[in-house]
Design a protein around this motif. Structure first.
Motif, PDB file in Angstrom:
ATOM      1  N   ALA A 157       3.292  -5.816 -10.078  1.00 55.66           N
ATOM      2  CA  ALA A 157       2.178  -6.224  -8.912  1.00 55.66           C
ATOM      3  C   ALA A 157       1.459  -7.400  -9.600  1.00 55.66           C
ATOM      4  N   SER A 158       1.081  -6.917 -10.938  1.00 57.43           N
ATOM      5  CA  SER A 158       0.238  -8.027 -11.661  1.00 57.43           C
ATOM      6  C   SER A 158       0.916  -9.150 -12.045  1.00 57.43           C
ATOM      7  N   GLU A 159       2.172  -8.980 -12.376  1.00 55.42           N
ATOM      8  CA  GLU A 159       3.062 -10.161 -12.665  1.00 55.42           C
ATOM      9  C   GLU A 159       3.235 -11.156 -11.496  1.00 55.42           C
ATOM     10  N   ARG A 160       3.219 -10.459 -10.363  1.00 54.91           N
ATOM     11  CA  ARG A 160       3.262 -11.270  -9.156  1.00 54.91           C
ATOM     12  C   ARG A 160       2.196 -11.623  -8.364  1.00 54.91           C
ATOM     13  N   SER A 161       0.929 -11.209  -9.009  1.00 53.79           N
ATOM     14  CA  SER A 161      -0.323 -11.507  -8.394  1.00 53.79           C
ATOM     15  C   SER A 161      -0.319 -11.189  -6.771  1.00 53.79           C
ATOM     16  N   LEU A 162       0.224  -9.940  -6.616  1.00 55.37           N
ATOM     17  CA  LEU A 162       0.178  -9.190  -5.532  1.00 55.37           C
ATOM     18  C   LEU A 162      -0.766  -7.762  -5.486  1.00 55.37           C
ATOM     19  N   VAL A 163      -1.210  -7.405  -4.535  1.00 56.15           N
ATOM     20  CA  VAL A 163      -1.933  -6.260  -4.187  1.00 56.15           C
ATOM     21  C   VAL A 163      -1.215  -5.283  -4.094  1.00 56.15           C
ATOM     22  N   LEU A 164      -1.538  -4.190  -5.058  1.00 56.82           N
ATOM     23  CA  LEU A 164      -0.712  -2.846  -4.900  1.00 56.82           C
ATOM     24  C   LEU A 164      -2.206  -1.845  -4.638  1.00 56.82           C
ATOM     25  N   MET A 165      -2.225  -1.206  -3.505  1.00 60.57           N
ATOM     26  CA  MET A 165      -3.097  -0.166  -3.308  1.00 60.57           C
ATOM     27  C   MET A 165      -2.527   1.243  -3.075  1.00 60.57           C
ATOM     28  N   THR A 166      -3.583   1.991  -3.670  1.00 68.46           N
ATOM     29  CA  THR A 166      -2.965   3.517  -3.518  1.00 68.46           C
ATOM     30  C   THR A 166      -3.896   3.908  -2.460  1.00 68.46           C
ATOM     31  N   ASP A 167      -3.243   4.631  -1.327  1.00 69.65           N
ATOM     32  CA  ASP A 167      -3.799   5.198  -0.040  1.00 69.65           C
ATOM     33  C   ASP A 167      -4.412   6.524  -0.442  1.00 69.65           C
ATOM     34  N   ARG A 216      -7.072 -10.948   1.292  1.00 64.90           N
ATOM     35  CA  ARG A 216      -7.669 -12.065   1.702  1.00 64.90           C
ATOM     36  C   ARG A 216      -8.562 -12.664   0.518  1.00 64.90           C
ATOM     37  N   GLU A 217      -9.078 -11.749  -0.292  1.00 66.04           N
ATOM     38  CA  GLU A 217     -10.000 -12.082  -1.339  1.00 66.04           C
ATOM     39  C   GLU A 217      -9.342 -12.427  -2.810  1.00 66.04           C
ATOM     40  N   LYS A 218      -8.127 -11.996  -2.540  1.00 65.41           N
ATOM     41  CA  LYS A 218      -7.441 -11.974  -3.887  1.00 65.41           C
ATOM     42  C   LYS A 218      -8.048 -11.098  -5.041  1.00 65.41           C
ATOM     43  N   ARG A 219      -8.176  -9.855  -4.731  1.00 65.38           N
ATOM     44  CA  ARG A 219      -9.016  -8.939  -5.554  1.00 65.38           C
ATOM     45  C   ARG A 219      -8.364  -7.519  -5.665  1.00 65.38           C
ATOM     46  N   ALA A 220      -8.643  -6.678  -6.492  1.00 60.13           N
ATOM     47  CA  ALA A 220      -7.996  -5.414  -6.619  1.00 60.13           C
ATOM     48  C   ALA A 220      -8.708  -4.717  -5.412  1.00 60.13           C
ATOM     49  N   PRO A 221      -8.054  -3.999  -4.744  1.00 54.90           N
ATOM     50  CA  PRO A 221      -8.826  -2.895  -3.863  1.00 54.90           C
ATOM     51  C   PRO A 221      -9.561  -1.797  -4.483  1.00 54.90           C
ATOM     52  N   ARG A 222     -10.384  -1.037  -3.740  1.00 56.80           N
ATOM     53  CA  ARG A 222     -11.292  -0.051  -4.312  1.00 56.80           C
ATOM     54  C   ARG A 222     -10.347   1.194  -4.951  1.00 56.80           C
ATOM     55  N   THR A 223      -9.304   1.462  -4.288  1.00 55.84           N
ATOM     56  CA  THR A 223      -8.238   2.290  -4.882  1.00 55.84           C
ATOM     57  C   THR A 223      -7.009   1.808  -5.317  1.00 55.84           C
ATOM     58  N   SER A 224      -6.954   1.041  -6.341  1.00 54.97           N
ATOM     59  CA  SER A 224      -6.198   0.270  -6.683  1.00 54.97           C
ATOM     60  C   SER A 224      -4.785   0.859  -7.435  1.00 54.97           C
ATOM     61  N   MET A 245       0.785  -1.291  -0.041  1.00 58.71           N
ATOM     62  CA  MET A 245       0.003  -0.016   0.021  1.00 58.71           C
ATOM     63  C   MET A 245       0.939   1.291  -0.007  1.00 58.71           C
ATOM     64  N   VAL A 246       0.519   2.225  -0.788  1.00 58.86           N
ATOM     65  CA  VAL A 246       1.478   3.502  -1.167  1.00 58.86           C
ATOM     66  C   VAL A 246       0.530   4.580  -0.629  1.00 58.86           C
ATOM     67  N   GLU A 247       1.299   5.481  -0.058  1.00 59.15           N
ATOM     68  CA  GLU A 247       0.729   6.856   0.297  1.00 59.15           C
ATOM     69  C   GLU A 247       0.531   7.550  -1.060  1.00 59.15           C
ATOM     70  N   LYS A 248      -0.249   8.371  -1.252  1.00 58.72           N
ATOM     71  CA  LYS A 248      -0.323   9.230  -2.512  1.00 58.72           C
ATOM     72  C   LYS A 248       0.707  10.127  -2.662  1.00 58.72           C
ATOM     73  N   PRO A 249       1.052  10.449  -3.747  1.00 60.36           N
ATOM     74  CA  PRO A 249       0.793   9.683  -5.101  1.00 60.36           C
ATOM     75  C   PRO A 249       1.538   8.482  -5.068  1.00 60.36           C
ATOM     76  N   LEU A 250       0.972   7.643  -6.103  1.00 58.45           N
ATOM     77  CA  LEU A 250       1.399   6.339  -6.404  1.00 58.45           C
ATOM     78  C   LEU A 250       2.946   6.332  -6.632  1.00 58.45           C
ATOM     79  N   ALA A 251       3.530   7.246  -7.142  1.00 60.67           N
ATOM     80  CA  ALA A 251       4.964   7.477  -7.779  1.00 60.67           C
ATOM     81  C   ALA A 251       4.942   9.082  -8.103  1.00 60.67           C
ATOM     82  N   ASP A 252       6.456   9.144  -8.524  1.00 63.50           N
ATOM     83  CA  ASP A 252       6.609  10.419  -9.006  1.00 63.50           C
ATOM     84  C   ASP A 252       6.617  10.711 -10.526  1.00 63.50           C
ATOM     85  N   THR A 253       6.445   9.759 -11.215  1.00 72.55           N
ATOM     86  CA  THR A 253       6.114   9.767 -12.614  1.00 72.55           C
ATOM     87  C   THR A 253       4.907   8.789 -13.132  1.00 72.55           C
TER      88      THR A 253
END
Length: 354
Positions: free
Chosen positions: A113-123, A308-316, A94-102
């Motif tokens: 994250a998609s390649e690794r089937s991991l959740v990446l969430m933007t806070d 837990r549900e292996k899904r994208a979060p609301r703020t993905s 989970m990353v504080e906004k903004p997701l990155a600097d570019t």
């Protein structure tokens, strides 16, 4: 997976302590570590939440097989490096906004994250406030009709940032809310940005963004570090009703206005004569009841649920990438003295990180 998830907070500056407090209070999480280059600062945060292991080494956190996830609360320029290392180590992020600097770096994070089937969430914390959740519900339910415009203001005094301009500091809040409440997300076709630096800081302290949206609507964002008054207000106009969100009015944060315009009866011909007046309707104002609760608690719960549900979060990560696409285009428009810049599409990736 019934056990608590183990999470480490990276960064103990302004936002890290808020994350640590909410993670400690949440039954889904075990606060496994607080990491900061300033170990004394990390200890102070740990003590404030009732104790937690502390370290100044990100590598030791990522090497710990018991850590399931990390929450990044460091400057934007460091997000990409930390997140990529964490994803490569098999951690949800989970990353504080903004997701990155570019936008490019954000896209790399979403792809990894998609390649690794991991959740990446933007806070995007404000998307989890009861008022914004209600706005999303009303718009999705058709209460406003077709969206005609969004006008948003986020201004305050003296809270300048050393590493970013006012667009990158304040506009992510407004853009993330628009992306959250609009069906299909924030789909702008171009961005025109105008900024001003009257205090000679070397970066914009006052800014305006104008964005035509798919379907013909227009969105506008005004941000400033130099206003003597503090305002957090968004107006969303539709063909049926207009929604007004005033985040600084606890007695009436959300209101639906009946007055509006009958778009279907307007033409170029009627707009030139008195018949145009008949297209504007009057009516009352209805306050929307919303509960008061801290949004960050809902953020950390959503992160756990997505894992837990292996899904994208609301703020993905994809949502964070759409915001970055606007900020990147705004930077290009500023460099071009306000010339509108077309949007490079923030492509949605497959997998749980989308």
């Amino acid at each position: 997976m019934s056990r608590k998830l183990n999470i480490a907070v990276i960064g103990a500056g302004y936002w890290g302590p808020q994350l640590a407090r909410n993670l400690r209070a949440n039954r889904e999480w075990n606060l496994a570590a607080i990491c900061d280059v300033d170990i004394d600062r990390a200890r102070r945060v740990a003590d404030a939440v009732g104790g937690a292991p502390v370290t100044s080494e990100v590598g030791s956190v990522l090497a710990d097989p018991l850590v399931d996830a990390i929450a990044i609360a460091t400057p934007a320029a460091t997000h990409h490096e930390i997140a990529m290392a964490a994803l490569d180590a098999g951690k949800h992020v989970m990353v504080e906004k903004p997701l990155a600097d570019t936008q490019k770096r954000g896209a790399e994070m979403v792809r990894r994250a998609s390649e690794r089937s991991l959740v990446l969430m933007t806070d995007h914390t404000q998307c989890y406030t009861p008022a914004v959740m209600k706005m999303r519900e009303l718009i999705a339910g058709g209460a406003l009709g077709d969206i005609l415009f969004i006008d948003s203001v986020r201004i305050n005094f003296g809270l300048t940032q050393p590493d970013v301009d006012v667009f990158w500091d304040l506009a992510p809040h407004e853009l993330s809310i628009m992306d959250f409440i609009l069906p299909g997300g924030l789909q702008a076709t171009s961005v025109a940005a105008h900024g001003s630096d009257p205090t000679n800081t070397g970066k914009s302290c006052i800014g305006h963004l104008s964005m035509p949206l798919d379907g013909g609507a227009m969105a506008h964002v005004h941000v400033s570090w130099l206003s003597p008054t503090r305002t957090r207000r968004m107006v969303i106009g539709g063909t049926r009703h207009t929604l007004v969100w005033d985040d600084l009015d606890p007695e009436q944060r959300l209101s639906v206005y009946d007055p509006g315009v009958d778009v279907s009866s307007i033409s170029r011909a009627t707009a030139r004569d008195r018949r145009a007046a008949d297209t504007f309707r009057i009516g009352g104002i209805r306050a929307q009841a919303v509960e008061e609760r801290e949004a960050l608690g809902a953020v950390v719960s959503e992160f756990a649920s997505a894992i837990r549900e292996k899904r994208a979060p609301r703020t993905s990560g994809a949502a964070g990438l759409r915001v970055l696409s606007i900020l990147d285009a705004a930077a290009g428009s500023l460099a071009a003295y306000g010339v509108p810049q077309p949007l490079r599409p923030a492509r949605r990736s497959a997998g749980v990180a989308a």
